[in-house]
Design an enzyme around this catalytic site. Structure first.
Site, PDB file in Angstrom:
ATOM      1  N   MET A  31       0.828  -1.200   0.000  1.00 25.69           N
ATOM      2  CA  MET A  31       0.000   0.000   0.000  1.00 25.69           C
ATOM      3  C   MET A  31       0.866   1.255   0.000  1.00 25.69           C
ATOM      4  O   MET A  31       0.388   2.362   0.272  1.00 25.69           O
ATOM      5  CB  MET A  31      -0.956   0.006   1.186  1.00 25.69           C
ATOM      6  N   HIS A  38       9.373  -3.465   3.446  1.00 25.96           N
ATOM      7  CA  HIS A  38       9.068  -3.667   2.031  1.00 25.96           C
ATOM      8  C   HIS A  38      10.335  -3.931   1.231  1.00 25.96           C
ATOM      9  O   HIS A  38      10.342  -4.773   0.313  1.00 25.96           O
ATOM     10  CB  HIS A  38       8.362  -2.439   1.457  1.00 25.96           C
ATOM     11  N   LYS A 150       4.680  -9.729   9.741  1.00 25.56           N
ATOM     12  CA  LYS A 150       4.102  -8.831  10.747  1.00 25.56           C
ATOM     13  C   LYS A 150       2.591  -8.986  10.768  1.00 25.56           C
ATOM     14  O   LYS A 150       1.972  -8.944  11.822  1.00 25.56           O
ATOM     15  CB  LYS A 150       4.488  -7.373  10.498  1.00 25.56           C
ATOM     16  N   VAL A 177      10.579  -7.242  10.066  1.00 23.34           N
ATOM     17  CA  VAL A 177      11.744  -6.354  10.134  1.00 23.34           C
ATOM     18  C   VAL A 177      11.479  -5.327  11.226  1.00 23.34           C
ATOM     19  O   VAL A 177      10.401  -4.713  11.270  1.00 23.34           O
ATOM     20  CB  VAL A 177      12.011  -5.670   8.783  1.00 23.34           C
ATOM     21  N   SER A 187       4.087   1.286   8.172  1.00 21.49           N
ATOM     22  CA  SER A 187       3.841   2.605   7.589  1.00 21.49           C
ATOM     23  C   SER A 187       3.096   3.504   8.563  1.00 21.49           C
ATOM     24  O   SER A 187       3.236   4.730   8.528  1.00 21.49           O
ATOM     25  CB  SER A 187       3.039   2.462   6.291  1.00 21.49           C
ATOM     26  N   ARG A 188       2.306   2.918   9.454  1.00 19.88           N
ATOM     27  CA  ARG A 188       1.522   3.712  10.407  1.00 19.88           C
ATOM     28  C   ARG A 188       2.365   4.217  11.585  1.00 19.88           C
ATOM     29  O   ARG A 188       1.858   5.016  12.383  1.00 19.88           O
ATOM     30  CB  ARG A 188       0.337   2.896  10.921  1.00 19.88           C
TER      31      ARG A 188
END
Length: 296
Positions: A31, A38, A150, A177, A187-188
């Site tokens: 996303m 990533h 995750k 990771v 990302s959050r």
């Protein structure tokens, strides 16, 4: 690296690579707002495949009505720089209109596995995940697809979908990771204040302490380990627990509360979802208790 934004361009680019005999095709669905997690998926795909395709799409179907679809972090320029640095060959960045040109009337749903953990907290979330991933699989026709552990429930759900529907793709699960202090990359994480981020370290710490308690025989049953997780997380004043669970993996079945984990066959997952302010974070550990016990 080629950037494409519609399905026709994507298929043309893939056919070109396939026709050139570049070997297996790997897909890394994301996303966006990419980070080292990533990057690790891209590197793993590059080790196994001749062509690496990354998709960047914030999928509205997997967000609930009061969740952060509109505010989800986005940075296309930064994402493309990371993708090129890590060896992506094709990056697919569709709009919502490209992915869903008409109101969607067909969905892919996986039962049972989606009623636990995040599936219970976020109704409909996994229907959105399986639907968009199935669409991407149809568009790309990859040999391998790469997902981080995750979100271990997502991995279990997608493997079930692939098995049930005879999809010709292998799901490759890659390790979580973490930052040097143990916080799982997400990302959050950008939403967290400095104090929230500091207190969020309790997720990895509680999981580590729970596993050590199993290893040392201080907490042997699922009920004891769950209580330990809750106790450790609750030491952080800002932490609001969504769930703390110990389940079989990948079946995500409840364990008998009084049975000792070291008597359990196969893997288990200790999983957490905790809110810090408006930010909901998840983390987990997957391991085999019998193997842990044998090391003691």
């Amino acid at each position: 690296m080629r950037v494409v934004r519609n399905v026709e361009q994507l298929r043309e680019a893939i056919e070109y690579m396939r026709g050139g005999g570049h070997g297996p095709i790997g897909l890394v669905p994301t996303m966006g707002f990419l980070h080292e997690g990533h990057a690790s998926l891209l590197r793993r795909a590059g080790e196994m495949c001749g062509t690496v395709v990354m998709s960047i799409f914030v999928n509205p179907l997997q967000f609930g009505p009061n969740e952060d679809f509109e505010s989800y972090p986005r940075d296309e320029k930064r994402d493309l720089e990371l993708a090129e640095r890590e060896g992506a060959d094709i990056v697919f960045i569709p709009s919502v209109e490209v992915m869903y040109p008409v109101p969607i009337r067909s969905k892919v749903m996986v039962s049972s596995l989606t009623t636990q953990l995040c599936g219970a907290s976020r109704p409909g979330h996994f229907d959105g995940v399986t639907t968009v991933v199935a669409k991407l699989f149809n568009m790309v026709q990859p040999d391998y697809a790469y997902f981080g552990l995750k979100d271990a429930q997502q991995v279990a759900v997608l493997r079930q979908m692939v098995s049930d529907l005879n999809m010709n793709v292998s799901i490759i699960a890659c390790p979580i990771v973490r930052e040097s202090d143990g916080l799982a990359l997400s990302s959050r994480n950008v939403y967290l204040s400095a104090e929230e981020r500091h207190q969020a370290l309790v997720l990895s710490r509680s999981l580590r302490e729970a596993r050590e308690a199993v290893e040392e025989g201080r907490a042997g049953t699922a009920a004891e380990v769950k209580q330990l997780l809750i106790s450790v997380v609750s030491r952080s004043p800002l932490a609001v627990i969504d769930y703390a669970e110990i389940l079989s993996f990948p079946g995500l079945e409840s364990l008998e509360s009084g049975s000792r984990l070291t008597d359990t066959d196969g893997e288990i997952i200790m999983a957490l979802a905790v809110k810090f302010g408006k930010t909901r974070l998840i983390d987990n550990i997957v391991f085999t208790p019998k193997e842990v016990a044998a090391l003691v």
